[in-house]
Design a protein around this motif. Structure first.
Motif, PDB file in Angstrom:
ATOM      1  N   PHE A 151       1.019   7.122  -0.121  1.00 16.99           N
ATOM      2  CA  PHE A 151      -0.004   6.628   0.810  1.00 16.99           C
ATOM      3  C   PHE A 151      -0.937   5.687   0.065  1.00 16.99           C
ATOM      4  N   HIS A 152      -1.240   4.564   0.712  1.00 16.25           N
ATOM      5  CA  HIS A 152      -2.173   3.587   0.153  1.00 16.25           C
ATOM      6  C   HIS A 152      -3.284   3.374   1.160  1.00 16.25           C
ATOM      7  N   ALA A 153      -4.534   3.570   0.743  1.00 15.01           N
ATOM      8  CA  ALA A 153      -5.654   3.568   1.688  1.00 15.01           C
ATOM      9  C   ALA A 153      -6.859   2.809   1.147  1.00 15.01           C
ATOM     10  N   PRO A 154      -6.784   1.473   1.064  1.00 19.09           N
ATOM     11  CA  PRO A 154      -7.978   0.698   0.733  1.00 19.09           C
ATOM     12  C   PRO A 154      -8.989   0.792   1.868  1.00 19.09           C
ATOM     13  N   LYS A 155     -10.251   0.551   1.550  1.00 23.91           N
ATOM     14  CA  LYS A 155     -11.298   0.650   2.584  1.00 23.91           C
ATOM     15  C   LYS A 155     -11.038  -0.310   3.742  1.00 23.91           C
ATOM     16  N   SER A 156     -10.436  -1.468   3.432  1.00 22.63           N
ATOM     17  CA  SER A 156     -10.146  -2.429   4.495  1.00 22.63           C
ATOM     18  C   SER A 156      -9.211  -1.852   5.545  1.00 22.63           C
ATOM     19  N   LEU A 157      -8.443  -0.822   5.153  1.00 17.47           N
ATOM     20  CA  LEU A 157      -7.527  -0.195   6.096  1.00 17.47           C
ATOM     21  C   LEU A 157      -8.112   1.071   6.710  1.00 17.47           C
ATOM     22  N   HIS A 158      -8.704   1.957   5.884  1.00 17.66           N
ATOM     23  CA  HIS A 158      -9.168   3.230   6.463  1.00 17.66           C
ATOM     24  C   HIS A 158     -10.507   3.103   7.174  1.00 17.66           C
ATOM     25  N   GLN A 159     -11.342   2.120   6.812  1.00 19.64           N
ATOM     26  CA  GLN A 159     -12.589   1.822   7.536  1.00 19.64           C
ATOM     27  C   GLN A 159     -13.553   3.005   7.600  1.00 19.64           C
ATOM     28  N   LEU A 160     -13.537   3.881   6.617  1.00 20.60           N
ATOM     29  CA  LEU A 160     -14.421   5.045   6.586  1.00 20.60           C
ATOM     30  C   LEU A 160     -15.539   4.787   5.577  1.00 20.60           C
ATOM     31  N   ALA A 161     -16.755   4.612   6.069  1.00 22.77           N
ATOM     32  CA  ALA A 161     -17.872   4.143   5.242  1.00 22.77           C
ATOM     33  C   ALA A 161     -18.183   5.063   4.069  1.00 22.77           C
ATOM     34  N   ASP A 162     -18.011   6.362   4.235  1.00 17.85           N
ATOM     35  CA  ASP A 162     -18.407   7.311   3.198  1.00 17.85           C
ATOM     36  C   ASP A 162     -17.327   7.546   2.144  1.00 17.85           C
ATOM     37  N   TYR A 163     -16.195   6.864   2.262  1.00 21.78           N
ATOM     38  CA  TYR A 163     -15.086   7.113   1.346  1.00 21.78           C
ATOM     39  C   TYR A 163     -14.727   5.848   0.565  1.00 21.78           C
ATOM     40  N   PRO A 164     -14.243   6.032  -0.672  1.00 22.12           N
ATOM     41  CA  PRO A 164     -13.857   4.876  -1.495  1.00 22.12           C
ATOM     42  C   PRO A 164     -12.444   4.404  -1.180  1.00 22.12           C
ATOM     43  N   ASN A 165     -11.996   3.380  -1.910  1.00 20.87           N
ATOM     44  CA  ASN A 165     -10.584   3.009  -1.878  1.00 20.87           C
ATOM     45  C   ASN A 165      -9.748   4.175  -2.396  1.00 20.87           C
ATOM     46  N   GLY A 166      -8.545   4.320  -1.865  1.00 24.86           N
ATOM     47  CA  GLY A 166      -7.681   5.401  -2.321  1.00 24.86           C
ATOM     48  C   GLY A 166      -6.221   4.993  -2.339  1.00 24.86           C
ATOM     49  N   THR A 167      -5.467   5.644  -3.199  1.00 25.67           N
ATOM     50  CA  THR A 167      -4.014   5.472  -3.230  1.00 25.67           C
ATOM     51  C   THR A 167      -3.429   6.705  -3.895  1.00 25.67           C
ATOM     52  N   LEU A 168      -2.192   7.056  -3.560  1.00 24.10           N
ATOM     53  CA  LEU A 168      -1.582   8.257  -4.131  1.00 24.10           C
ATOM     54  C   LEU A 168      -0.132   7.986  -4.489  1.00 24.10           C
ATOM     55  N   GLN A 169       0.149   8.126  -5.790  1.00 25.33           N
ATOM     56  CA  GLN A 169       1.516   8.056  -6.303  1.00 25.33           C
ATOM     57  C   GLN A 169       1.871   9.430  -6.874  1.00 25.33           C
ATOM     58  N   ILE A 170       3.036   9.948  -6.534  1.00 20.21           N
ATOM     59  CA  ILE A 170       3.452  11.251  -7.039  1.00 20.21           C
ATOM     60  C   ILE A 170       4.721  11.116  -7.865  1.00 20.21           C
ATOM     61  N   GLY A 171       5.023  12.171  -8.610  1.00 19.52           N
ATOM     62  CA  GLY A 171       6.102  12.152  -9.591  1.00 19.52           C
ATOM     63  C   GLY A 171       5.469  12.414 -10.946  1.00 19.52           C
ATOM     64  N   ASP A 172       5.065  13.643 -11.184  1.00 19.46           N
ATOM     65  CA  ASP A 172       4.180  14.030 -12.285  1.00 19.46           C
ATOM     66  C   ASP A 172       4.698  13.615 -13.659  1.00 19.46           C
ATOM     67  N   GLY A 173       3.821  12.992 -14.466  1.00 19.09           N
ATOM     68  CA  GLY A 173       4.187  12.516 -15.788  1.00 19.09           C
ATOM     69  C   GLY A 173       4.506  13.617 -16.778  1.00 19.09           C
ATOM     70  N   ASP A 174       3.844  14.770 -16.654  1.00 16.33           N
ATOM     71  CA  ASP A 174       4.132  15.874 -17.569  1.00 16.33           C
ATOM     72  C   ASP A 174       5.559  16.371 -17.403  1.00 16.33           C
ATOM     73  N   HIS A 175       6.028  16.438 -16.176  1.00 13.88           N
ATOM     74  CA  HIS A 175       7.404  16.870 -15.930  1.00 13.88           C
ATOM     75  C   HIS A 175       8.411  15.902 -16.545  1.00 13.88           C
ATOM     76  N   ILE A 176       8.146  14.600 -16.397  1.00 18.83           N
ATOM     77  CA  ILE A 176       9.048  13.603 -16.979  1.00 18.83           C
ATOM     78  C   ILE A 176       9.060  13.727 -18.498  1.00 18.83           C
ATOM     79  N   ALA A 177       7.871  13.880 -19.096  1.00 19.88           N
ATOM     80  CA  ALA A 177       7.776  13.992 -20.555  1.00 19.88           C
ATOM     81  C   ALA A 177       8.525  15.216 -21.068  1.00 19.88           C
ATOM     82  N   LEU A 178       8.343  16.343 -20.411  1.00 21.27           N
ATOM     83  CA  LEU A 178       8.993  17.584 -20.860  1.00 21.27           C
ATOM     84  C   LEU A 178      10.505  17.516 -20.717  1.00 21.27           C
TER      85      LEU A 178
END
Length: 398
Positions: free
Chosen positions: A119-146
């Protein structure tokens, strides 16, 4: 000193580092794996792509990603589980690629993993005044390293957000280091699910450089093909070329506030999806169009938004060296339309700059990781959307 920190320090100090870059984009066609040799840092970065492949996703795995991708409401337990599952699958694909290429895991110094955007949620898209820009990438780095035994850098976009950016596009950082050329204005055009470009002025002044999303690349066409033709994408534009442009629908598709926003800006399938298309068809009374005509119009839509964005930078008679990468460069109709809309521009690919265009996005994260490990923040000036920071969290394998 912790032995893992000592290992990190020793690898960073090497004159040549072997770094694997990973990219899994919004198209979800597989995991791009680029093994690179890197010397130096900053403007002195010397990078060579030694090996590249796209590790195939199974239909089942792709379906699991799509179950949580670009949706405001999802099963939170599934998001939690997929964070680990994606990392495990990526680690397996890396291990398989290294075996195929004849490398041992201990030969590799670092992994640079983009993860999977859900999910990618810049303020220009979510339009919620009390919230910052947001984005979420998953696929944990610790698991890859181990699971690979290789020091892994991941979650690059969060530092960009923390420093005041929108988390995208990040291409400006790598494009500047890899592709700037004194005396030649260049546009690095990446046509993935979303189209974006980086402007590299011939002055090589970092404060003049910017990177921006411009609108849909392949995402709407791919989504439509998957739903109506049960095909992953429109190979060789066979369906689009069989259809005809419908101007009423194109006008409705172009009627969106996003296209009026100043550069730099970001977007994603959260905006440009099949619901967006349906609304445009309803608005233009074109709900009964032949599917091939819809595909043709969607291709014109992508071409028009890309060309319009470049003209905003260079004027209606835009002249620039445009180096393409991403899946859209393989769409003959899209490329033909871009050439007709920008007749004074010279269209090339990053192959002409010794970087496989299909590998470019994965290589970008190699460059970003190398800067975090061996370089320093590039001064892009005090400009919105381009914070001068290094990015990536470091995960140790023990």
């Amino acid at each position: 000193m912790n032995t893992q920190i000592q290992k990190l320090y020793t690898k960073v100090a090497k004159s040549e580092r072997l770094i694997i870059g990973l990219m899994s984009g919004t198209s979800m066609d597989g995991l791009d794996i680029a093994l690179c040799s890197v010397k130096g840092s900053g403007a002195a970065t010397d990078i060579q792509v030694l090996k590249f492949k796209t590790g195939d996703y199974t239909d089942d795995f792709r379906a699991k990603i799509k179950a949580i991708f670009s949706k405001k409401e999802v099963d939170l337990q599934l998001v939690c589980l997929m964070n680990e599952h994606i990392a495990n699958v990526h680690a397996e694909l890396i291990n398989n690629a290294l075996g195929e290429w004849g490398y041992k895991n201990e030969d590799i110094d670092f992994i640079a993993s983009h993860g999977q955007t859900i999910f990618h949620a810049p303020k220009s898209l979510h339009q919620l005044a009390d919230y910052p820009n947001g984005t979420l990438q998953i696929g944990d780095g610790d698991h890859i390293a181990l699971k690979t035994g290789i020091i892994t850098l991941s979650d690059f976009r969060q530092k960009h957000l923390a420093a005041g950016g929108e988390g995208a596009p990040l291409a400006v950082y790598g494009d500047y280091l890899m592709f700037s050329k004194a005396g030649e204005d260049r546009v690095m055009l990446n046509i993935g699910g979303i189209a974006n470009f980086t402007y590299l002025p011939g002055s090589t002044d970092a404060s003049e450089i910017f990177s921006t999303d411009v609108g849909p690349g392949n995402t709407l066409m791919d989504q439509y093909m998957q739903k109506h033709f049960n095909k992953f994408y429109d190979k060789n534009a066979a369906v689009s070329m069989a259809g005809n442009l419908k101007q009423q629908l194109l006008s409705a598709l172009l009627d969106c506030d996003f296209f009026d926003l100043d550069f730099p800006k970001t977007t994603g399938p959260e905006l440009f999806n099949l619901d967006y298309l349906i609304k445009a068809q309803e608005q233009s009374s074109t709900t009964d169009l032949d599917a091939a005509d819809v595909m043709a119009t969607l291709c014109h839509f992508s071409a028009e938004t890309i060309a319009h964005a470049i003209k905003r930078c260079f004027g209606d008679a835009a002249k620039a060296e445009i180096f393409m990468s991403g899946g859209g460069m393989h769409n003959p109709l899209l490329v033909q339309l871009l050439q007709s809309k920008l007749p004074s521009c010279n269209f090339l690919t990053t192959d002409d700059l010794n970087i496989n265009p299909d590998a470019k996005e994965a290589v970008l994260f190699v460059v970003l990781a190398n800067e975090t490990l061996c370089g320093k923040p590039i001064n892009f000036g005090d400009r919105k959307g381009v914070p001068s920071v290094c990015m990536g969290k470091i995960s140790l394998p023990e």
